[in-house]
Every structure is written in C-alpha cells, then in structure tokens.
Motif scaffolding. Structure first.
Motif, PDB file in Angstrom:
ATOM      1  N   PRO A 176      -3.856   7.277  11.147  1.00 45.98           N
ATOM      2  CA  PRO A 176      -2.859   7.398   9.893  1.00 45.98           C
ATOM      3  C   PRO A 176      -2.577   6.090   9.235  1.00 45.98           C
ATOM      4  CG  PRO A 176      -1.385   7.330  11.818  1.00 45.98           C
ATOM      5  CD  PRO A 176      -2.939   7.364  12.164  1.00 45.98           C
ATOM      6  N   PHE A 177      -3.777   5.605   8.603  1.00 46.16           N
ATOM      7  CA  PHE A 177      -3.655   4.089   8.102  1.00 46.16           C
ATOM      8  C   PHE A 177      -2.627   4.077   6.789  1.00 46.16           C
ATOM      9  CE2 PHE A 177      -7.447   3.883  10.653  1.00 46.16           C
ATOM     10  CZ  PHE A 177      -7.490   2.631  11.077  1.00 46.16           C
ATOM     11  N   ASN A 178      -2.732   4.984   5.717  1.00 47.57           N
ATOM     12  CA  ASN A 178      -2.055   5.002   4.599  1.00 47.57           C
ATOM     13  C   ASN A 178      -0.308   5.139   5.217  1.00 47.57           C
ATOM     14  OD1 ASN A 178      -3.769   5.040   2.095  1.00 47.57           O
ATOM     15  ND2 ASN A 178      -4.968   5.798   3.559  1.00 47.57           N
ATOM     16  N   ASN A 179      -0.298   5.960   5.975  1.00 45.34           N
ATOM     17  CA  ASN A 179       1.211   6.276   6.219  1.00 45.34           C
ATOM     18  C   ASN A 179       1.756   5.358   7.079  1.00 45.34           C
ATOM     19  OD1 ASN A 179      -0.439   9.217   6.794  1.00 45.34           O
ATOM     20  ND2 ASN A 179       1.719   9.563   5.943  1.00 45.34           N
ATOM     21  N   PHE A 180       0.784   4.521   7.852  1.00 46.10           N
ATOM     22  CA  PHE A 180       1.538   3.385   8.717  1.00 46.10           C
ATOM     23  C   PHE A 180       1.708   2.101   7.621  1.00 46.10           C
ATOM     24  CE2 PHE A 180       0.957  -0.545  11.528  1.00 46.10           C
ATOM     25  CZ  PHE A 180       1.895  -0.133  12.592  1.00 46.10           C
ATOM     26  N   ILE A 181       0.925   1.800   6.674  1.00 46.57           N
ATOM     27  CA  ILE A 181       1.296   0.770   5.685  1.00 46.57           C
ATOM     28  C   ILE A 181       2.401   1.073   4.950  1.00 46.57           C
ATOM     29  CG2 ILE A 181       0.411  -0.131   3.249  1.00 46.57           C
ATOM     30  CD1 ILE A 181      -2.541   0.449   4.734  1.00 46.57           C
ATOM     31  N   ALA A 182       2.654   2.416   4.386  1.00 48.16           N
ATOM     32  CA  ALA A 182       3.960   2.620   3.866  1.00 48.16           C
ATOM     33  C   ALA A 182       5.022   2.813   4.489  1.00 48.16           C
ATOM     34  CB  ALA A 182       3.593   4.288   3.322  1.00 48.16           C
ATOM     35  N   SER A 183       4.748   2.988   5.798  1.00 46.12           N
ATOM     36  CA  SER A 183       5.953   2.648   6.941  1.00 46.12           C
ATOM     37  C   SER A 183       6.605   1.139   6.750  1.00 46.12           C
ATOM     38  CB  SER A 183       5.721   3.132   8.086  1.00 46.12           C
ATOM     39  OG  SER A 183       4.951   2.385   8.991  1.00 46.12           O
ATOM     40  N   ARG A 184       5.641   0.405   6.600  1.00 51.92           N
ATOM     41  CA  ARG A 184       5.800  -0.977   6.622  1.00 51.92           C
ATOM     42  C   ARG A 184       6.447  -1.847   5.603  1.00 51.92           C
ATOM     43  NH1 ARG A 184       0.616  -4.062   9.296  1.00 51.92           N
ATOM     44  NH2 ARG A 184       2.324  -5.472   9.636  1.00 51.92           N
ATOM     45  N   GLY A 185       6.657  -0.647   4.421  1.00 48.54           N
ATOM     46  CA  GLY A 185       7.266  -1.085   3.047  1.00 48.54           C
ATOM     47  C   GLY A 185       6.299  -1.773   2.310  1.00 48.54           C
ATOM     48  N   LEU A 186       5.100  -1.336   2.458  1.00 54.48           N
ATOM     49  CA  LEU A 186       3.929  -2.049   1.545  1.00 54.48           C
ATOM     50  C   LEU A 186       3.308  -0.680   0.821  1.00 54.48           C
ATOM     51  CD1 LEU A 186       2.527  -3.981   4.517  1.00 54.48           C
ATOM     52  CD2 LEU A 186       3.834  -4.937   2.538  1.00 54.48           C
ATOM     53  N   VAL A 187       2.402  -1.128  -0.087  1.00 53.69           N
ATOM     54  CA  VAL A 187       1.551   0.015  -1.115  1.00 53.69           C
ATOM     55  C   VAL A 187       0.298   0.142  -0.468  1.00 53.69           C
ATOM     56  CG1 VAL A 187       1.370   0.667  -3.281  1.00 53.69           C
ATOM     57  CG2 VAL A 187       3.263  -0.768  -2.863  1.00 53.69           C
ATOM     58  N   PRO A 188       0.313   1.592  -0.036  1.00 54.89           N
ATOM     59  CA  PRO A 188      -1.282   1.908   0.191  1.00 54.89           C
ATOM     60  C   PRO A 188      -1.743   2.718  -0.847  1.00 54.89           C
ATOM     61  CG  PRO A 188       0.308   3.519   1.111  1.00 54.89           C
ATOM     62  CD  PRO A 188       1.284   2.760   0.390  1.00 54.89           C
ATOM     63  N   LEU A 189      -3.256   2.352  -0.855  1.00 57.80           N
ATOM     64  CA  LEU A 189      -3.969   3.202  -2.173  1.00 57.80           C
ATOM     65  C   LEU A 189      -5.403   3.808  -1.402  1.00 57.80           C
ATOM     66  CD1 LEU A 189      -4.496   3.318  -5.287  1.00 57.80           C
ATOM     67  CD2 LEU A 189      -5.905   1.042  -4.936  1.00 57.80           C
ATOM     68  N   TYR A 190      -5.279   4.865  -1.330  1.00 55.25           N
ATOM     69  CA  TYR A 190      -6.360   5.895  -0.783  1.00 55.25           C
ATOM     70  C   TYR A 190      -7.382   6.148  -1.713  1.00 55.25           C
ATOM     71  CZ  TYR A 190      -8.000  10.002   2.019  1.00 55.25           C
ATOM     72  OH  TYR A 190      -8.631  10.812   2.850  1.00 55.25           O
ATOM     73  N   ILE A 191      -8.389   5.002  -1.639  1.00 56.19           N
ATOM     74  CA  ILE A 191      -9.624   5.138  -2.525  1.00 56.19           C
ATOM     75  C   ILE A 191     -10.593   4.559  -1.439  1.00 56.19           C
ATOM     76  CG2 ILE A 191      -8.519   5.288  -4.604  1.00 56.19           C
ATOM     77  CD1 ILE A 191      -9.519   2.250  -4.796  1.00 56.19           C
ATOM     78  N   SER A 192     -12.004   5.225  -1.932  1.00 63.08           N
ATOM     79  CA  SER A 192     -13.093   4.485  -0.960  1.00 63.08           C
ATOM     80  C   SER A 192     -13.491   3.542  -1.740  1.00 63.08           C
ATOM     81  CB  SER A 192     -14.106   5.891  -0.862  1.00 63.08           C
ATOM     82  OG  SER A 192     -14.863   5.723  -2.093  1.00 63.08           O
ATOM     83  N   ILE A 193     -14.670   2.559  -1.023  1.00 64.85           N
ATOM     84  CA  ILE A 193     -15.329   1.509  -1.638  1.00 64.85           C
ATOM     85  C   ILE A 193     -16.186   1.920  -2.745  1.00 64.85           C
ATOM     86  CG2 ILE A 193     -17.298   1.567  -0.254  1.00 64.85           C
ATOM     87  CD1 ILE A 193     -15.324  -1.506  -0.908  1.00 64.85           C
ATOM     88  N   ALA A 194     -16.553   3.214  -3.060  1.00 62.41           N
ATOM     89  CA  ALA A 194     -17.222   3.441  -4.207  1.00 62.41           C
ATOM     90  C   ALA A 194     -16.519   3.492  -5.305  1.00 62.41           C
ATOM     91  CB  ALA A 194     -17.908   4.702  -3.733  1.00 62.41           C
ATOM     92  N   HIS A 195     -15.255   3.771  -5.292  1.00 60.09           N
ATOM     93  CA  HIS A 195     -14.262   4.029  -6.450  1.00 60.09           C
ATOM     94  C   HIS A 195     -14.232   2.868  -7.353  1.00 60.09           C
ATOM     95  CE1 HIS A 195     -10.849   5.554  -8.623  1.00 60.09           C
ATOM     96  NE2 HIS A 195     -10.891   6.747  -8.059  1.00 60.09           N
ATOM     97  N   ARG A 196     -14.123   3.114  -8.653  1.00 57.73           N
ATOM     98  CA  ARG A 196     -13.774   2.088  -9.740  1.00 57.73           C
ATOM     99  C   ARG A 196     -12.420   1.403  -9.313  1.00 57.73           C
ATOM    100  NH1 ARG A 196     -11.962   1.238 -15.172  1.00 57.73           N
ATOM    101  NH2 ARG A 196     -13.308   0.084 -16.186  1.00 57.73           N
ATOM    102  N   LEU A 197     -12.011   0.443  -9.270  1.00 54.11           N
ATOM    103  CA  LEU A 197     -10.680  -0.145  -8.878  1.00 54.11           C
ATOM    104  C   LEU A 197      -9.761   0.504 -10.107  1.00 54.11           C
ATOM    105  CD1 LEU A 197     -11.700  -3.710  -7.912  1.00 54.11           C
ATOM    106  CD2 LEU A 197     -11.000  -1.752  -6.642  1.00 54.11           C
TER     107      LEU A 197
END
Length: 442
Positions: free
Chosen positions: A323-344
């Motif tokens: 659960p990488f995205n949930n873990f980042i959010a639990s730390r009070g940080l901002v996760p972004l669920y996109i792949s490396i192929a996605h336009r930034l």
C-alpha cells in the motif's frame, strides 16, 4: 436581310456603350481620389456640399470619431454574439443529424464503422458507454471549450483492452466497487491510463483510525486499520516492515522499514554517486527550492526529508504488492498514483526540483525515456533542478545511448558521476549514473 456572317460583322453598340461607361467611372474615381489626397495633404478647405443622407467622414473631430468607433464596436460585438449563436445552432443540428443517421443505420441493420466506434473494437454499451461519453453540455456550445459536448478523460490504450475495461466497469452503480485493485493497476500499466471513472464506492475500512499530526507521523508506522489489505500478500504493517529480511524479490523491498536504511538515505554525501540533500540544496540560493516531485518515490522518504527542510514534494508511486500510496498519505505527504508513462500532471515551468531514484533506468524503452526526460524539462522552471539518482545501465549504453539523449534534452550538468555496480560481479559491466542537472536560464 443578311446571313449569319453578316450579323456577326455588325458592330455591337450596346457593348461599346457599356465599355465607355466603365472607363468614365474609373476616370471619375481617379479624379476623386486625387482631389481627396490634395485636400488631406495640403490642409486646404474644399467647399463640398454633401447630401443630407450621405455618410460623413470626421477627420479631425475626435469626439464624433470616438462615438462612431464605439458604435462600430457595439455592432461588431453583436455580430460576434450572433455568430456564436449560429455556431451553437449548427453544432446542435449536426449532432441531431448524426444521431438520426445512427438510428437509421440501426433500423437498416448497418454495422457501425471504425470511425463511428472511435477506435473501439466493438460498439459501446452500458457503463462503458456512459463512462466514455460524449456528454452534452447543459448550456450548449461554449467558446472556452470550442464544443457543446465533453469526453471524460480516459487513456487511449483502453481501446486495446475493451473486454478488460468492461470487466473493470462491471458493478452496480452506487454500491461498493469490486475488490480489483491488482487487476485495475495492471490495466493502467498496459496503457489504459487514466482509468475511466466509476460510479461505485471503494471498500470501506473498518475501525479506521484518524492520522497523527504531521510532526509525529513523518517517521511513524501507521496503524493496520488505516487501509484495506485485500490486494496484498502482507495483511499488516509488521509483515511489510520485516519483508526486507526475507527471501524473495519485491519492489522497494525494505522501504516500509523506517528505522532501517530509509532513515539514513540522502543524509551523507560520499563524493561519488550518493549525493546528500543538503549538498544539492546548496547549489541554489537559499529558499528558492520550495516545491517539487519525486518520481517513483517508494514510501515517500525523500519527500519526508524535504519536508523537514520546508520543501513540499509530491511523490508518484504505484502499489506493487504493497500500500505505497496509503503509506505516503499516512505520513502526512502527498501521493500521486501515476505510472512512469503518464504525462506529468503539472503546468510548464512550475516546479523547482524533480528527483528520481532507480526508477528511470534502462528497463524503459529508449523513445519512452526520452519523452519522459523532455516532460521533466517541461515542468521544471528555468533554473530548476533534476536530480537523477542511481540511473542503472550497461556500460556500452551509457556512452552510446544515454549521454547523447541527455545532451538532446538540453540540461546543464552541475554534477555528473558514474560508478560501477559490482554486487553481481565485475564481468556484468553494470553502471550507476547519478547527476544533478539544471534547466538553463535563458
């Protein structure tokens, strides 16, 4: 009476008169033009008596001229509004005509063409048709969009996997979504990105606990009741923390152990391929690095270290058996669920710094990697930093492929260090490249 030839030889008096009138008109225009020119450039006053209904040209009366300009502007505004209304009506008529032709085709038994299917293999139906659109705007045509309809955002690659997309959208609207996170992520990584929106609710989390304040949550393992564990082999954070000590291959194997290697990353600079955050920050004037992105940032430790230095970092990551995205959010940080192929998803010239460790490497096809590098260049502001951290490649690729690629993108090299990767033996000719690059200030 004469024959046909005699008639052809007779002079055409009507044609001659018409030609003479045309020549007189041209002569009068030339004379008038010359008189007006003499009047304008000599300043002489000509006593020309205009008829009452003739248009006036106010050459020097600025007040009258301003009134007439305002009147002309009002007329142009009205004409523009009328043109916009006409465009709306034409768009609606066109849409109605298309719908009528489609219905007539169905009654006639015609199969839709590939153009009518918008690239989908088969005709859309059900929730997929609703998710794909288009949908008519409630107030019709808008000049901001240049259309009277909207297509919801959906990756073009979704068309290659229509049956999978239909499975993804197989749910009862308003109810709980299927537990299909792994399937959905695989579909996304195959190019169906972004995934279509759904009208269902994610699985509810029982006994959810409110997060800790950010001051204490940055380096703290969250409670197990903060997420739904269905998609993952580990069913609690203790399992994830200890995963680094077990056999097997996992993405970011020890990232969840915040007391291990994560705790000391980027704090020391070895003068080689391991840069420290503080040394990187010193490359710019104090306070000018404020916002940025960490591409493929695991559990968000780089963002946590930067937050300690009052820098806001968004962390892009996937959920590869964790659960990488949930873990980042639990730390009070901002996760972004996109792949490396996605336009930034950032506008041009906006970010101060972009960091990426291990993710940007030779496993990415060369053309896709070059697109990604240009995209990084795009979103960095002038003078912004790109920290390429432990880029992996084979020795022959470094000089033959990647150095020319970076030169084409146009970064300025502030720091550039290559070192051998020896954990699998010297015969592998494997290398790491770490570089600090700057977008030029033009």
């Amino acid at each position: 009476m004469g024959g046909p030839d005699d008639h052809l030889r007779k002079p055409n008096h009507h044609h001659q008169n018409s030609s003479m009138k045309t020549k007189l008109k041209i002569l009068m225009l030339l004379v008038t033009t010359n008189l007006v020119s003499i009047y304008l450039f000599s300043g002489a006053v000509l006593n020309i008596h205009w008829p009452e209904n003739a248009p006036r040209i106010h050459l020097w009366d600025s007040e009258i001229l301003l009134r007439e300009l305002n009147l002309t502007r009002s007329k142009l505004t009205f004409a523009q509004s009328s043109l916009s209304d006409l465009q709306k009506k034409c768009s609606i008529s066109s849409s109605l005509l298309e719908s009528l032709l489609t219905e007539l085709g169905k009654l006639h038994g015609d199969k839709p063409t590939s153009d009518e299917l918008d690239g989908w293999p088969d005709e859309l139906s059900g929730e997929l048709k609703a998710a794909f659109g288009p949908h008519k705007l409630p107030f019709g045509f808008t000049s901001n969009l240049g259309t009277d309809e909207l297509y919801p955002a959906m990756g073009f690659g979704c068309r290659n996997y229509q049956s999978d997309v239909m499975q993804y959208l197989n749910y009862e609207p308003g109810k709980e979504c299927p537990s299909d996170e792994i399937f959905a992520q695989q579909l996304l990584l195959k190019g169906c990105e972004p995934l279509p929106r759904r009208r269902c609710k994610p699985k509810s989390i029982k006994n959810f606990v409110e997060p800790d304040p950010v001051q204490s949550s940055l380096w703290k393992i969250p409670p197990d009741t903060s997420i739904a564990w269905d998609p993952y082999r580990c069913k609690n954070y203790t399992c994830l923390v200890n995963r680094g000590k077990t056999k097997g291959s996992y993405d970011c194997k020890d990232c969840f152990d915040l007391r291990g290697r994560e705790k000391v990353r980027w704090l020391m600079d070895n003068g080689n391929i391991a840069f420290s955050i503080d040394n990187v920050m010193k490359m710019k004037q104090g306070g000018t690095i404020r916002i940025g992105l960490d591409i493929g940032g695991g559990t968000g430790s780089f963002a946590a270290r930067m937050k300690e230095r009052n820098v806001t970092i968004v962390t892009s990551t996937m959920n590869f058996d964790g659960p990488f995205n949930n873990f980042i959010a639990s730390r009070g940080l901002v996760p972004l669920y996109i792949s490396i192929a996605h336009r930034l998803p950032f506008y041009d010239n906006t970010l101060d710094i972009i960091h990426s460790m291990h993710v940007l490497s030779n496993w990415i096809p060369d053309t896709m990697l070059e697109f990604a590098l240009f995209d990084i260049y795009r979103v960095l502001r002038p003078g912004g930093l790109f920290w390429l951290d432990h880029f992996f490649c084979i020795g022959t690729q470094l000089n033959g492929t990647y150095i020319p690629m970076f030169d084409r993108v146009g970064f300025k090299k502030l720091r550039w260090t290559a070192g051998r990767k020896l954990d699998r033996g010297i015969g592998k000719n494997e290398w790491y490249l770490s570089a600090l690059l700057e977008k030029p200030m033009y």
